[in-house]
Design a protein around this motif. Structure first.
Motif, PDB file in Angstrom:
ATOM      1  N   PHE A  93       0.796  -1.083   0.141  1.00  0.00           N
ATOM      2  CA  PHE A  93       0.136  -0.033   0.186  1.00  0.00           C
ATOM      3  C   PHE A  93       0.947   1.244  -0.137  1.00  0.00           C
ATOM      4  CE2 PHE A  93       0.233  -1.172   4.553  1.00  0.00           C
ATOM      5  CZ  PHE A  93       0.572   0.181   5.229  1.00  0.00           C
ATOM      6  N   GLY A  94       0.221   2.211  -0.529  1.00  0.00           N
ATOM      7  CA  GLY A  94       0.933   3.640  -0.504  1.00  0.00           C
ATOM      8  C   GLY A  94       0.228   4.614  -1.372  1.00  0.00           C
ATOM      9  N   ILE A  95       0.399   5.838  -1.016  1.00  0.00           N
ATOM     10  CA  ILE A  95      -0.078   6.908  -1.826  1.00  0.00           C
ATOM     11  C   ILE A  95       1.125   7.884  -2.430  1.00  0.00           C
ATOM     12  CG2 ILE A  95      -2.393   6.915  -0.863  1.00  0.00           C
ATOM     13  CD1 ILE A  95      -1.781   9.198   0.622  1.00  0.00           C
ATOM     14  N   LEU A  96       0.939   8.534  -3.881  1.00  0.00           N
ATOM     15  CA  LEU A  96       1.874   9.359  -4.238  1.00  0.00           C
ATOM     16  C   LEU A  96       1.699  10.769  -3.827  1.00  0.00           C
ATOM     17  CD1 LEU A  96       4.149   9.631  -6.350  1.00  0.00           C
ATOM     18  CD2 LEU A  96       2.533   9.798  -8.358  1.00  0.00           C
ATOM     19  N   GLY A  97       0.282  11.058  -3.764  1.00  0.00           N
ATOM     20  CA  GLY A  97      -0.082  12.439  -3.327  1.00  0.00           C
ATOM     21  C   GLY A  97       0.217  13.343  -4.514  1.00  0.00           C
ATOM     22  N   ASP A  98      -0.112  14.741  -4.428  1.00  0.00           N
ATOM     23  CA  ASP A  98       0.091  15.557  -5.148  1.00  0.00           C
ATOM     24  C   ASP A  98       1.178  16.767  -4.783  1.00  0.00           C
ATOM     25  OD1 ASP A  98      -0.102  18.398  -6.713  1.00  0.00           O
ATOM     26  OD2 ASP A  98      -2.140  17.561  -7.515  1.00  0.00           O
ATOM     27  N   GLN A  99       2.307  16.747  -5.091  1.00  0.00           N
ATOM     28  CA  GLN A  99       3.488  17.582  -4.489  1.00  0.00           C
ATOM     29  C   GLN A  99       3.060  19.158  -4.527  1.00  0.00           C
ATOM     30  OE1 GLN A  99       6.550  16.317  -3.456  1.00  0.00           O
ATOM     31  NE2 GLN A  99       6.810  18.740  -2.627  1.00  0.00           N
ATOM     32  N   GLN A 100       2.564  19.704  -5.535  1.00  0.00           N
ATOM     33  CA  GLN A 100       2.270  21.066  -5.618  1.00  0.00           C
ATOM     34  C   GLN A 100       1.242  21.398  -4.631  1.00  0.00           C
ATOM     35  OE1 GLN A 100       1.489  22.717  -9.449  1.00  0.00           O
ATOM     36  NE2 GLN A 100       1.273  24.706  -8.802  1.00  0.00           N
ATOM     37  N   HIS A 101       0.182  20.363  -4.689  1.00  0.00           N
ATOM     38  CA  HIS A 101      -0.944  20.739  -3.887  1.00  0.00           C
ATOM     39  C   HIS A 101      -0.594  20.578  -2.359  1.00  0.00           C
ATOM     40  CE1 HIS A 101      -4.390  19.017  -1.242  1.00  0.00           C
ATOM     41  NE2 HIS A 101      -5.176  20.115  -1.896  1.00  0.00           N
ATOM     42  N   ASP A 102       0.250  19.491  -2.051  1.00  0.00           N
ATOM     43  CA  ASP A 102       0.423  18.887  -0.711  1.00  0.00           C
ATOM     44  C   ASP A 102       1.215  20.015   0.284  1.00  0.00           C
ATOM     45  OD1 ASP A 102      -1.170  16.847  -1.297  1.00  0.00           O
ATOM     46  OD2 ASP A 102       0.337  15.316  -1.244  1.00  0.00           O
ATOM     47  N   GLU A 103       2.248  20.725  -0.741  1.00  0.00           N
ATOM     48  CA  GLU A 103       3.182  21.708  -0.057  1.00  0.00           C
ATOM     49  C   GLU A 103       2.295  23.014   0.354  1.00  0.00           C
ATOM     50  OE1 GLU A 103       6.053  23.051  -2.749  1.00  0.00           O
ATOM     51  OE2 GLU A 103       6.842  21.293  -3.094  1.00  0.00           O
ATOM     52  N   ASP A 104       1.124  23.255  -0.267  1.00  0.00           N
ATOM     53  CA  ASP A 104       0.087  24.444   0.371  1.00  0.00           C
ATOM     54  C   ASP A 104      -0.636  23.765   1.176  1.00  0.00           C
ATOM     55  OD1 ASP A 104       1.450  26.121  -1.591  1.00  0.00           O
ATOM     56  OD2 ASP A 104       0.137  25.516  -3.165  1.00  0.00           O
ATOM     57  N   GLN A 105      -0.885  22.434   1.534  1.00  0.00           N
ATOM     58  CA  GLN A 105      -1.956  21.969   2.469  1.00  0.00           C
ATOM     59  C   GLN A 105      -1.164  20.845   3.099  1.00  0.00           C
ATOM     60  OE1 GLN A 105      -4.927  22.743   2.395  1.00  0.00           O
ATOM     61  NE2 GLN A 105      -4.629  24.376   0.950  1.00  0.00           N
ATOM     62  N   PRO A 106      -0.499  21.231   4.220  1.00  0.00           N
ATOM     63  CA  PRO A 106       0.342  20.305   5.091  1.00  0.00           C
ATOM     64  C   PRO A 106      -0.449  19.165   5.783  1.00  0.00           C
ATOM     65  CG  PRO A 106       0.698  22.678   5.644  1.00  0.00           C
ATOM     66  CD  PRO A 106      -0.605  22.634   4.670  1.00  0.00           C
ATOM     67  N   LEU A 107      -1.637  19.209   5.763  1.00  0.00           N
ATOM     68  CA  LEU A 107      -2.389  17.944   6.421  1.00  0.00           C
ATOM     69  C   LEU A 107      -2.499  16.868   5.348  1.00  0.00           C
ATOM     70  CD1 LEU A 107      -5.505  19.412   8.517  1.00  0.00           C
ATOM     71  CD2 LEU A 107      -3.289  18.585   9.221  1.00  0.00           C
ATOM     72  N   ALA A 108      -2.515  17.337   4.026  1.00  0.00           N
ATOM     73  CA  ALA A 108      -2.530  16.333   2.948  1.00  0.00           C
ATOM     74  C   ALA A 108      -1.121  15.774   2.854  1.00  0.00           C
ATOM     75  CB  ALA A 108      -2.651  17.060   1.613  1.00  0.00           C
TER      76      ALA A 108
END
Length: 251
Positions: A93-108
């Protein structure tokens, strides 16, 4: 127990709807694996995956498992081991996330870290202790080349995989004399639903190719597997590139 060819008779996939996990399960079931547990959040996709494996002749079952709910891991996974020995656990299991979005949304960003690292530490230790109590078995951990050196483009995901990789390597050393085999798998860019729409990196691979490498690694009792193998040389070189130069590379 594994057969004379090193093929596990029973398999537990953590991340039961993972494309790499299912590709590995199909490959092993086509050999001699007969019991497969798919652990994941209850969903039609998880049940469909189990049904597909049943059609191939496996006794495929599902178990509710949430990587983010560490408090439930011992109970959920304990049910699986209570049914009988497990020859191989695949932590997929694992998730990639969205780097640009996640930098602006720390909880993500935290969700990426908790899924890929802390959730894996919890589930990994639960399974490792169960395998140790059995006195045999393999724990295969899907890491990533992204964990070898943090890159600007995906350092949140990469740092979570770096932590997972270090944890798994240390766990392998801790279990070295117990009869439990820990194998870390480091794929490069994998063509999958998770990477759909992304620019493909050099030396890209597929879930089926990763599954084949896992099977070969099990047979050889490898401790670290790169997919494709050429990435071992590429990443060895990149690790030693001076940081000012590395920042300018299109990686």
């Amino acid at each position: 127990m594994k057969d004379a060819f090193g093929t596990p008779q029973s398999l537990l996939v953590l991340g039961g709807s993972s494309e790499i996990g299912l590709a590995t399960a199909r490959r092993l079931v086509a050999r001699r694996t007969r019991t497969v547990w798919l652990a994941g959040r209850p969903s039609p996709a998880l049940e469909a995956a189990a049904a597909q494996l049943r059609d191939m002749g496996a006794d495929a079952r599902t178990v509710a498992f949430d990587a983010l709910d560490s408090a439930t891991h011992e109970m959920a996974l304990g049910k699986v081991f209570a049914e009988g020995d497990i020859d191989m656990v695949l932590l997929a299991f694992g998730i990639l996330g969205d780097q640009q979005h996640d930098e602006d949304q720390p909880l993500a960003a935290v969700r990426v870290a908790q899924t890929n690292y802390t959730g894996a530490v919890s589930a990994g230790l639960v399974c490792a202790n169960a395998l140790k109590n059995q006195g045999h078995g393999s724990l295969v951990v899907l890491s990533s080349v992204a964990g070898e050196r943090a890159r600007r483009a995906n350092y949140i995901y990469g740092s979570s995989k770096a932590g997972l990789d270090a944890f798994a390597q240390g766990l392998g050393d801790a279990l070295h004399t117990t009869g439990v085999h820990v194998m870390v798998v480091r794929p490069g860019f994998v063509r999958s639903k998770m990477t759909a729409g992304m620019t493909e990196a050099p030396l890209a691979t597929t879930p089926d190719a990763v599954a084949a490498a896992i099977e070969t690694g099990l047979r050889r009792r490898s401790e670290t597997v790169w997919v494709p193998g050429a990435l071992r040389i590429v990443m060895s070189a990149l690790r030693h590139v001076p940081r000012p130069v590395f920042r300018k590379l299109p990686v």
